[in-house]
Design a protein around this motif. Structure first.
Motif, PDB file in Angstrom:
ATOM      1  N   ASN A 146       9.249   5.360  -4.720  1.00 52.58           N
ATOM      2  CA  ASN A 146       8.430   4.264  -5.243  1.00 52.58           C
ATOM      3  C   ASN A 146       8.822   2.930  -4.613  1.00 52.58           C
ATOM      4  O   ASN A 146       7.962   2.120  -4.260  1.00 52.58           O
ATOM      5  CB  ASN A 146       8.540   4.194  -6.758  1.00 52.58           C
ATOM      6  CG  ASN A 146       7.962   5.418  -7.432  1.00 52.58           C
ATOM      7  OD1 ASN A 146       7.209   6.178  -6.836  1.00 52.58           O
ATOM      8  ND2 ASN A 146       8.336   5.625  -8.676  1.00 52.58           N
ATOM      9  N   LEU A 147      10.127   2.696  -4.485  1.00 61.06           N
ATOM     10  CA  LEU A 147      10.581   1.453  -3.850  1.00 61.06           C
ATOM     11  C   LEU A 147      10.160   1.405  -2.383  1.00 61.06           C
ATOM     12  O   LEU A 147       9.758   0.355  -1.880  1.00 61.06           O
ATOM     13  CB  LEU A 147      12.106   1.334  -3.961  1.00 61.06           C
ATOM     14  CG  LEU A 147      12.653   1.092  -5.359  1.00 61.06           C
ATOM     15  CD1 LEU A 147      14.174   1.213  -5.358  1.00 61.06           C
ATOM     16  CD2 LEU A 147      12.217  -0.266  -5.884  1.00 61.06           C
ATOM     17  N   HIS A 148      10.258   2.534  -1.700  1.00 57.23           N
ATOM     18  CA  HIS A 148       9.854   2.603  -0.296  1.00 57.23           C
ATOM     19  C   HIS A 148       8.361   2.297  -0.160  1.00 57.23           C
ATOM     20  O   HIS A 148       7.947   1.514   0.699  1.00 57.23           O
ATOM     21  CB  HIS A 148      10.179   3.992   0.259  1.00 57.23           C
ATOM     22  CG  HIS A 148       9.890   4.132   1.710  1.00 57.23           C
ATOM     23  ND1 HIS A 148       8.821   4.856   2.168  1.00 57.23           N
ATOM     24  CD2 HIS A 148      10.529   3.637   2.797  1.00 57.23           C
ATOM     25  CE1 HIS A 148       8.808   4.807   3.488  1.00 57.23           C
ATOM     26  NE2 HIS A 148       9.831   4.074   3.894  1.00 57.23           N
ATOM     27  N   PHE A 149       7.573   2.900  -1.021  1.00 61.89           N
ATOM     28  CA  PHE A 149       6.129   2.675  -1.001  1.00 61.89           C
ATOM     29  C   PHE A 149       5.814   1.200  -1.237  1.00 61.89           C
ATOM     30  O   PHE A 149       4.967   0.617  -0.549  1.00 61.89           O
ATOM     31  CB  PHE A 149       5.467   3.553  -2.066  1.00 61.89           C
ATOM     32  CG  PHE A 149       3.987   3.691  -1.895  1.00 61.89           C
ATOM     33  CD1 PHE A 149       3.457   4.695  -1.100  1.00 61.89           C
ATOM     34  CD2 PHE A 149       3.127   2.826  -2.540  1.00 61.89           C
ATOM     35  CE1 PHE A 149       2.083   4.826  -0.945  1.00 61.89           C
ATOM     36  CE2 PHE A 149       1.756   2.948  -2.385  1.00 61.89           C
ATOM     37  CZ  PHE A 149       1.229   3.949  -1.582  1.00 61.89           C
ATOM     38  N   LEU A 150       6.497   0.589  -2.190  1.00 57.67           N
ATOM     39  CA  LEU A 150       6.281  -0.831  -2.472  1.00 57.67           C
ATOM     40  C   LEU A 150       6.655  -1.689  -1.267  1.00 57.67           C
ATOM     41  O   LEU A 150       5.916  -2.605  -0.895  1.00 57.67           O
ATOM     42  CB  LEU A 150       7.096  -1.257  -3.699  1.00 57.67           C
ATOM     43  CG  LEU A 150       7.027  -2.735  -4.070  1.00 57.67           C
ATOM     44  CD1 LEU A 150       5.592  -3.158  -4.388  1.00 57.67           C
ATOM     45  CD2 LEU A 150       7.949  -3.015  -5.243  1.00 57.67           C
ATOM     46  N   SER A 151       7.792  -1.401  -0.641  1.00 58.32           N
ATOM     47  CA  SER A 151       8.220  -2.188   0.514  1.00 58.32           C
ATOM     48  C   SER A 151       7.225  -2.069   1.665  1.00 58.32           C
ATOM     49  O   SER A 151       6.852  -3.070   2.286  1.00 58.32           O
ATOM     50  CB  SER A 151       9.613  -1.735   0.972  1.00 58.32           C
ATOM     51  OG  SER A 151      10.020  -2.483   2.094  1.00 58.32           O
ATOM     52  N   VAL A 152       6.777  -0.864   1.952  1.00 56.14           N
ATOM     53  CA  VAL A 152       5.830  -0.658   3.054  1.00 56.14           C
ATOM     54  C   VAL A 152       4.486  -1.307   2.738  1.00 56.14           C
ATOM     55  O   VAL A 152       3.889  -1.972   3.598  1.00 56.14           O
ATOM     56  CB  VAL A 152       5.680   0.843   3.365  1.00 56.14           C
ATOM     57  CG1 VAL A 152       4.556   1.098   4.347  1.00 56.14           C
ATOM     58  CG2 VAL A 152       6.985   1.401   3.910  1.00 56.14           C
ATOM     59  N   ALA A 153       3.991  -1.134   1.522  1.00 54.41           N
ATOM     60  CA  ALA A 153       2.710  -1.727   1.145  1.00 54.41           C
ATOM     61  C   ALA A 153       2.778  -3.255   1.227  1.00 54.41           C
ATOM     62  O   ALA A 153       1.856  -3.900   1.742  1.00 54.41           O
ATOM     63  CB  ALA A 153       2.307  -1.287  -0.256  1.00 54.41           C
ATOM     64  N   ALA A 154       3.866  -3.829   0.740  1.00 52.82           N
ATOM     65  CA  ALA A 154       4.015  -5.285   0.805  1.00 52.82           C
ATOM     66  C   ALA A 154       4.126  -5.750   2.258  1.00 52.82           C
ATOM     67  O   ALA A 154       3.593  -6.809   2.619  1.00 52.82           O
ATOM     68  CB  ALA A 154       5.243  -5.720   0.005  1.00 52.82           C
ATOM     69  N   SER A 155       4.797  -4.973   3.090  1.00 48.67           N
ATOM     70  CA  SER A 155       4.894  -5.319   4.509  1.00 48.67           C
ATOM     71  C   SER A 155       3.517  -5.350   5.154  1.00 48.67           C
ATOM     72  O   SER A 155       3.194  -6.263   5.915  1.00 48.67           O
ATOM     73  CB  SER A 155       5.783  -4.323   5.257  1.00 48.67           C
ATOM     74  OG  SER A 155       7.128  -4.479   4.896  1.00 48.67           O
ATOM     75  N   MET A 156       2.709  -4.342   4.858  1.00 49.90           N
ATOM     76  CA  MET A 156       1.365  -4.287   5.431  1.00 49.90           C
ATOM     77  C   MET A 156       0.484  -5.421   4.927  1.00 49.90           C
ATOM     78  O   MET A 156      -0.455  -5.834   5.603  1.00 49.90           O
ATOM     79  CB  MET A 156       0.716  -2.937   5.125  1.00 49.90           C
ATOM     80  CG  MET A 156       1.335  -1.805   5.910  1.00 49.90           C
ATOM     81  SD  MET A 156       0.410  -0.259   5.791  1.00 49.90           S
ATOM     82  CE  MET A 156       0.747   0.231   4.104  1.00 49.90           C
ATOM     83  N   ASP A 157       0.807  -5.934   3.745  1.00 50.61           N
ATOM     84  CA  ASP A 157       0.026  -7.015   3.151  1.00 50.61           C
ATOM     85  C   ASP A 157       0.583  -8.389   3.509  1.00 50.61           C
ATOM     86  O   ASP A 157       0.071  -9.401   3.061  1.00 50.61           O
ATOM     87  CB  ASP A 157      -0.013  -6.829   1.628  1.00 50.61           C
ATOM     88  CG  ASP A 157      -1.145  -7.603   0.974  1.00 50.61           C
ATOM     89  OD1 ASP A 157      -2.202  -7.765   1.598  1.00 50.61           O
ATOM     90  OD2 ASP A 157      -0.954  -8.034  -0.181  1.00 50.61           O
ATOM     91  N   GLY A 158       1.676  -8.414   4.299  1.00 51.48           N
ATOM     92  CA  GLY A 158       2.248  -9.685   4.721  1.00 51.48           C
ATOM     93  C   GLY A 158       3.104 -10.375   3.682  1.00 51.48           C
ATOM     94  O   GLY A 158       3.389 -11.565   3.797  1.00 51.48           O
ATOM     95  N   ARG A 159       3.533  -9.656   2.662  1.00 49.55           N
ATOM     96  CA  ARG A 159       4.328 -10.258   1.586  1.00 49.55           C
ATOM     97  C   ARG A 159       5.812  -9.972   1.831  1.00 49.55           C
ATOM     98  O   ARG A 159       6.375  -9.012   1.321  1.00 49.55           O
ATOM     99  CB  ARG A 159       3.851  -9.724   0.235  1.00 49.55           C
ATOM    100  CG  ARG A 159       2.398 -10.081   0.007  1.00 49.55           C
ATOM    101  CD  ARG A 159       1.784  -9.618  -1.272  1.00 49.55           C
ATOM    102  NE  ARG A 159       2.400  -8.489  -1.892  1.00 49.55           N
ATOM    103  CZ  ARG A 159       2.261  -8.176  -3.165  1.00 49.55           C
ATOM    104  NH1 ARG A 159       1.516  -8.917  -3.947  1.00 49.55           N
ATOM    105  NH2 ARG A 159       2.838  -7.117  -3.662  1.00 49.55           N
ATOM    106  N   SER A 160       6.422 -10.828   2.618  1.00 53.33           N
ATOM    107  CA  SER A 160       7.794 -10.587   3.080  1.00 53.33           C
ATOM    108  C   SER A 160       8.813 -10.563   1.950  1.00 53.33           C
ATOM    109  O   SER A 160       9.723  -9.728   1.963  1.00 53.33           O
ATOM    110  CB  SER A 160       8.194 -11.624   4.123  1.00 53.33           C
ATOM    111  OG  SER A 160       8.194 -12.923   3.573  1.00 53.33           O
ATOM    112  N   ALA A 161       8.694 -11.448   0.984  1.00 53.48           N
ATOM    113  CA  ALA A 161       9.688 -11.500  -0.097  1.00 53.48           C
ATOM    114  C   ALA A 161       9.671 -10.212  -0.916  1.00 53.48           C
ATOM    115  O   ALA A 161      10.737  -9.665  -1.249  1.00 53.48           O
ATOM    116  CB  ALA A 161       9.432 -12.712  -0.996  1.00 53.48           C
ATOM    117  N   VAL A 162       8.491  -9.711  -1.230  1.00 53.79           N
ATOM    118  CA  VAL A 162       8.371  -8.471  -2.002  1.00 53.79           C
ATOM    119  C   VAL A 162       8.883  -7.299  -1.182  1.00 53.79           C
ATOM    120  O   VAL A 162       9.625  -6.447  -1.680  1.00 53.79           O
ATOM    121  CB  VAL A 162       6.916  -8.235  -2.450  1.00 53.79           C
ATOM    122  CG1 VAL A 162       6.756  -6.875  -3.111  1.00 53.79           C
ATOM    123  CG2 VAL A 162       6.457  -9.344  -3.383  1.00 53.79           C
TER     124      VAL A 162
END
Length: 115
Positions: A40-56
């Protein structure tokens, strides 16, 4: 811009709410803390990366790094796929000095070390 969004406040479930009265959910056992929660954490990190949300992305990757310690990888080698997530998030946002500051992984982690 991505059409997929993480809803604010949806990251934690009711099972992790101490007021829910469920103490077993506060201390999960078995494969959940070792495999599913890191996923779940990995999915969140990758999804946020694709969305340009570096802090998340970075926060989730750091939590993932803490959730998958090296000794767990030795016991369950498939977990190694999570170990470079912090590096991927930092590279995605051009944080080169932070990449260099990340400690080197153990040499037996062939995927993470690129060998």
């Amino acid at each position: 811009m991505s059409s997929v969004r993480c809803l604010p406040g949806r990251r934690e479930s009711r099972l992790h709410d101490p007021s829910s009265g469920s103490t077993s959910a506060l201390t999960p056992e078995g494969i959940y803390p070792m495999m599913y929660f890191p996923h779940n954490l990995h999915f969140l990190s990758v999804a946020a990366s694709m969305d340009g949300r570096s802090a998340v992305a970075e926060r989730a990757a750091r939590e993932l790094d803490a959730a998958v310690p090296d000794h767990n990888v030795r016991h369950m080698p498939r977990l190694e796929m999570f170990r470079p997530a912090l590096l991927f998030a930092l590279v995605r946002f051009g944080r080169w000095e932070d990449v260099l500051a990340v400690p080197a992984p153990p040499s037996e982690q062939r995927y993470t070390t690129g060998t």
